[in-house]
Design a protein around this motif. Structure first.
Motif, short mmCIF file in Angstrom:
data_model
loop_
_atom_site.label_atom_id
_atom_site.label_comp_id
_atom_site.label_asym_id
_atom_site.label_seq_id
_atom_site.Cartn_x
_atom_site.Cartn_y
_atom_site.Cartn_z
N GLU A 1 0.84 -1.19 0.00
CA GLU A 1 0.00 0.00 0.00
C GLU A 1 0.88 1.24 0.00
O GLU A 1 1.95 1.27 0.61
CB GLU A 1 -0.91 0.01 1.23
N ALA A 2 0.39 2.28 -0.67
CA ALA A 2 1.18 3.52 -0.77
C ALA A 2 1.48 4.10 0.60
O ALA A 2 2.56 4.66 0.83
CB ALA A 2 0.43 4.54 -1.63
N LEU A 3 0.54 3.98 1.54
CA LEU A 3 0.75 4.53 2.87
C LEU A 3 1.93 3.87 3.57
O LEU A 3 2.75 4.55 4.21
CB LEU A 3 -0.51 4.36 3.71
N LEU A 4 2.05 2.56 3.43
CA LEU A 4 3.15 1.84 4.07
C LEU A 4 4.48 2.19 3.40
O LEU A 4 5.51 2.34 4.07
CB LEU A 4 2.89 0.34 4.01
N ALA B 1 -1.03 -2.78 7.46
CA ALA B 1 -0.88 -2.99 6.02
C ALA B 1 -0.77 -1.69 5.24
O ALA B 1 -0.47 -1.70 4.05
CB ALA B 1 -2.05 -3.80 5.48
N GLY B 2 -1.03 -0.55 5.92
CA GLY B 2 -1.04 0.72 5.22
C GLY B 2 -2.17 0.81 4.22
O GLY B 2 -2.04 1.41 3.16
N ALA B 3 -3.32 0.20 4.55
CA ALA B 3 -4.45 0.13 3.62
C ALA B 3 -5.20 1.45 3.62
O ALA B 3 -6.14 1.67 4.39
CB ALA B 3 -5.38 -1.02 4.02
N LEU B 4 -4.77 2.34 2.75
CA LEU B 4 -5.31 3.70 2.71
C LEU B 4 -6.79 3.72 2.39
O LEU B 4 -7.52 4.61 2.84
CB LEU B 4 -4.53 4.53 1.69
N SER B 5 -7.28 2.76 1.62
CA SER B 5 -8.69 2.76 1.25
C SER B 5 -9.59 2.36 2.41
O SER B 5 -10.79 2.67 2.40
CB SER B 5 -8.91 1.82 0.07
N VAL B 6 -9.06 1.67 3.40
CA VAL B 6 -9.87 1.15 4.51
C VAL B 6 -9.60 1.88 5.81
O VAL B 6 -10.51 2.06 6.64
CB VAL B 6 -9.60 -0.36 4.70
N LEU B 7 -8.37 2.33 6.02
CA LEU B 7 -7.97 2.86 7.32
C LEU B 7 -8.84 4.01 7.82
O LEU B 7 -9.23 4.01 8.99
CB LEU B 7 -6.49 3.26 7.28
#
Length: 869
Positions: free
Chosen positions: A113-116, A587-593
């Motif tokens: 993920e881009a965030l991670l 996970a750095g899941a930007l769509s869910v976090l």
């Protein structure tokens, strides 16, 4: 002898140089700084970056530049910037190290993920700066590949105390929206006197003052134009200026001038310059390998160097990015194809397969299945690295090169999916239209229809996408039942609870083939809720909640947590949202976090843990700030807003209009809102002297309590009874049941309402007992509006409430207080950094400030210091 490119002394840039000098001083002093230089081509941005890199003593300098031909290669600029710093990779936490290694193709792994990746880059810069302050210089940011731009923007927004500077240069127009909302410095033309002096330094001879003034005016003081346009012009030619007020833009004139100078070079030199312009890294070994395949000898470089256009050394460096553009655009299509073919032949497909494929694609003169297949493999690699935009570009080019119409349509569909996943929904309709020109099998047609619906939802979130999602789900039923269930869930989730679309979607979903997995169980529960009402849906919703694994079923979270609240099960809502938030953060899941954070914050507020809820909401705000995204106006933030509503004593001042609004919400409550909204209606109606309205809402709560049987719903019914037909026992039962359910906020509210009734009944001593309990609970939660309401009631009983005095913890900033609370909770610096999108070194810096303000020296003393009066 080869001429070296000379860098003229900067003129008239006192303001800009002072700003950059301050930036370097701040970095050396242990602070982080970000600056974007914006100006037209030739304004002097690159010269200022060179000045920064050359004058920045006692610091490490890392450089990169965006290159127009490389805009579709994921992470290309970021890899160029970080290559000298990868020795610090082992110092990163393992998930971040793995994410960055996968993104750069150093290791295999799941798509990061881009965030991670952003957190990993932030940590890498901080580790490098721990040894020596770090200055990162990025030129031509308007040509950054999408993933590099995303990551660098994220990092720029989160730098704080790492001794890191990020200095970018972006061209305007064209780069105005690149690196948006970061500190910037406009680089305009030189002041008139400096422009004249610079022009005089390159004029071929005496020129009339009026002509000189006209040249300065026409160039608007653009340094590159003043330096380059007079070259090879006679005084007579200069007498007519550079084209007059209505001429082409200055940058265009300079590039045209460079093109003329390139065109005057020998043919082999022009070919060599074209190859250098296309090869983005400036690798001389690769360039000479390609030149050999083009039949160009090393002596071809001499003319370009003597013309001052390029420098061949350890790196191949153009005088200015406009020279690269001129060399690229001056080459004809046939020359560019030859150049790409030579660069492809000189690029090792094992070491750099994506650039090898990209060069082959640009060298192709017509359809080429072999190249198309190689591009598909590059797309797979890009997706594995998280580069969805790059994957889409590879797939689109592969579609152009394939001769099979069916395969072409499949590639375009895949490209459309990648564009949507990359956040480029506006580009999806054209891709779907192109895919539709070829033969699509029924499944592909259904998937294309779903993509159109999802694109509509992405471009206009809300119920408008519901009918299209429903149609796509119906088409998918017989072709891909799992995809159909996912689509039905999306359609149910966006449907208006008060509209007919919700019922139509629910009917179709229940008629579709059932499944006993988590999505299937949730779909059955929600469809039953929509068709038969909340009471009938309770068993199905509970079965669905039991089937959901929050760490695995992250995509179901936005519906699962409201479903738990719908059955008045705050413990399950808290568990699901908490596990999901942790998994999404890891996970750095930007769509869910953001959804997970706001949902979990809502449950914490209901439980009375407002400090922890505030931390999560601040984390959500920090995420929005770090990524440049707007606040998420989805169901997650909807429930956070609901929780925020419960912290406002609106019921005491309820007006008929406010009551009407609450009644409207109660008529068709959104999933998860039922018990809370009906409770608000009862309280507001009682205060507004609308007993019939209060009684109707109380009866609906009775039905809900009979169906769910939880302490929350039974407590809500007891409180509604106590408000509509006041009875001491029902008030006490409501508080006891809320307390048993772990609903600290509702417990305190029940006691406040109980105390208010006791005070009105003249039972002052009894009122003081429950009002003190309510006041202390609200004050401990930090809900001061409700605490003041309780204090006023206590004052009406003759009781004096000691006003809260500020303690040492009140001196902390919001971020310092948040970091302190997380430290008290046992989080390590890396864990706090990951939660707040900060580097561990910034966390340590803030903790030192916290210790100083609180007069302590260690974490062991934090908990006591934070509550000390």
């Amino acid at each position: 002898m080869r001429a070296k490119i000379t860098r003229p002394e900067l003129r008239g840039r006192r303001h800009e140089r002072e700003a950059l000098d301050r930036l370097i001083r701040d970095v050396r002093a242990g602070h982080s700084r970000v600056l974007v230089l914006r100006g037209e081509a030739g304004a002097g941005k690159t010269a200022l970056l060179d000045q920064v890199a050359g004058d920045a003593t006692a610091v490490t300098v890392a450089r990169a530049a965006g290159v127009e031909p490389e805009t579709e290669i994921a992470y290309s600029a970021l890899q160029q910037l970080l290559a000298p710093l990868l020795g610090h990779l082992d110092a990163l936490p393992e998930p971040q190290r793995r994410a960055l290694g996968t993104a750069f193709g150093l290791t295999a792994g799941d798509p990061p993920e881009a965030l991670l990746v952003g957190l990993a880059v932030l940590g890498l810069l901080a580790e490098a700066a721990a040894e020596r302050p770090l200055v990162c210089v990025v030129d031509d940011a308007q040509w950054l590949d999408r993933m590099s731009e995303v990551i660098l923007t994220f990092v720029a927004r989160r730098l704080d105390a790492e001794s890191v500077a990020l200095v970018f240069a972006a061209r305007t127009p064209g780069g105005d929206r690149i690196l948006a909302d970061l500190p910037e410095l406009r680089v305009d033309g030189l002041p008139e006197a400096d422009a004249r002096a610079l022009l005089d330094s390159v004029l071929p001879g005496p020129v009339d003052d009026r002509v000189r003034d006209r040249i300065v005016a026409e160039t608007r003081g653009n340094p590159l134009a003043l330096l380059e346009l007079p070259r090879e012009r006679t005084a007579a030619e200069l007498a007519f200026g550079f084209g007059g007020p209505g001429g082409a833009p200055v940058a265009g004139q300079v590039e045209e001038d460079f093109q003329r100078r390139v065109a005057a070079l020998p043919a082999d030199t022009r070919t060599l310059l074209a190859a250098a312009a296309v090869e983005p890294v400036g690798d001389p070994a690769l360039l000479w390998r390609a030149a050999g395949r083009l039949g160009v000898g090393m002596d071809a470089a001499a003319a370009a160097e003597q013309a001052g256009l390029v420098e061949f050394g350890a790196l191949v460096r153009f005088r200015h990015p406009l020279v690269r553009s001129a060399a690229w655009r001056a080459a004809g299509p046939a020359t560019l194809r030859d150049v790409h073919a030579a660069l492809a032949a000189g690029t090792d497909p094992g070491l750099d397969p994506d650039r090898h494929a990209w060069h082959r694609a640009h060298a192709a003169t017509g359809p080429d299945e072999d190249v198309a297949l190689e591009l598909e493999r590059s797309a797979d690699r890009a997706l594995a690295r998280g580069g969805r935009a790059a994957a889409a570009a590879f797939l689109e080019r592969a579609a152009e090169l394939t001769t099979d119409p069916k395969h072409r349509s499949a590639l375009l569909l895949a490209a459309a999916r990648a564009r949507l996943a990359a956040g480029a929904a506006d580009r999806v309709p054209d891709l779907l239209a192109a895919a539709g020109l070829g033969p699509l099998d029924p499944l592909q047609q259904a998937l294309a229809e779903r993509l159109r619906a999802q694109t509509t939802l992405a471009l206009d979130p809300g119920p408008a996408a519901g009918p299209a999602l429903l149609a796509a789900a119906r088409r998918l039923e017989a072709l891909d039942p799992a995809a159909a269930r996912e689509t039905y869930l999306s359609a149910l989730g966006v449907a208006d609870p008060a509209g007919d679309e919700l019922r139509r979607t629910a009917q179709a979903a229940l008629a579709a083939p059932a499944a006993d997995d988590a999505p299937g169980a949730l779909l059955t529960g929600l469809a039953t809720w929509a068709l038969d009402g909340p009471a009938a849906a309770v068993p199905a919703l509970r079965r669905a909640l039991d089937a959901i694994d929050p760490a695995r079923d992250l995509d179901l979270l936005w519906l699962a947590v409201p479903a738990a609240l719908e059955v008045s099960d705050v413990a399950t809502a808290h568990r699901l949202s908490g596990v999901a938030a942790g998994a999404a953060r890891a996970a750095g899941a930007l769509s869910v976090l953001p959804v997970a954070l706001t949902l979990h914050a809502g449950t914490l507020l209901l439980m009375g843990r407002s400090g922890e809820a505030a931390d999560l909401l601040a984390e959500c705000e920090g995420l929005a700030a770090a990524t440049g995204a707007a606040r998420h106006a989805d169901v997650g933030c909807g429930h956070a807003s609901l929780a925020a509503l419960t912290t406002t004593p609106a019921a005491l001042t309820a007006t008929p209009a406010a009551l009407d609004t609450l009644q409207g919400a109660a008529a068709h409550p959104a999933l998860g809102m039922r018990a809370l909204v009906l409770s608000e209606v009862v309280e507001a109606a009682v205060h507004a002297n609308e007993p019939a309205v209060a009684a109707d809402a109380r009866d609906l709560l009775a039905t809900h309590a009979a169906a769910t049987g939880t302490d929350w719903s039974l407590g809500a019914l007891a409180l509604a009874d106590a408000l509509t037909e006041p009875a001491d026992g029902r008030f006490r039962e409501a508080a006891a049941r809320f307390e048993a359910a772990g609903l600290g906020l509702l417990t305190a509210r029940a006691r406040l309402l109980h105390g208010e009734w006791l005070r009105r009944e003249g039972r002052r001593a009894d009122a003081r007992t429950v009002l003190h309990a309510a006041h202390d609970a609200f004050a401990g939660m930090g809900l001061h509006a409700f605490a003041e309401r309780a204090a006023r009631e206590l004052a009406a009983t003759g009781e004096t409430v000691r006003k809260r005095s500020d303690g040492p913890s009140d001196e902390l900033t919001a971020q310092e207080a948040q970091i302190a609370r997380l430290a008290v909770a046992g989080r390590t610096n890396p864990e706090i950094g990951a939660a707040l999108f900060l580097s561990p070194r910034t966390v340590e810096w803030h903790l030192r400030k916290v210790f100083g303000k609180l007069g302590i020296t260690s974490r062991r003393e934090l908990a006591a210091a934070l509550v000390r009066p």
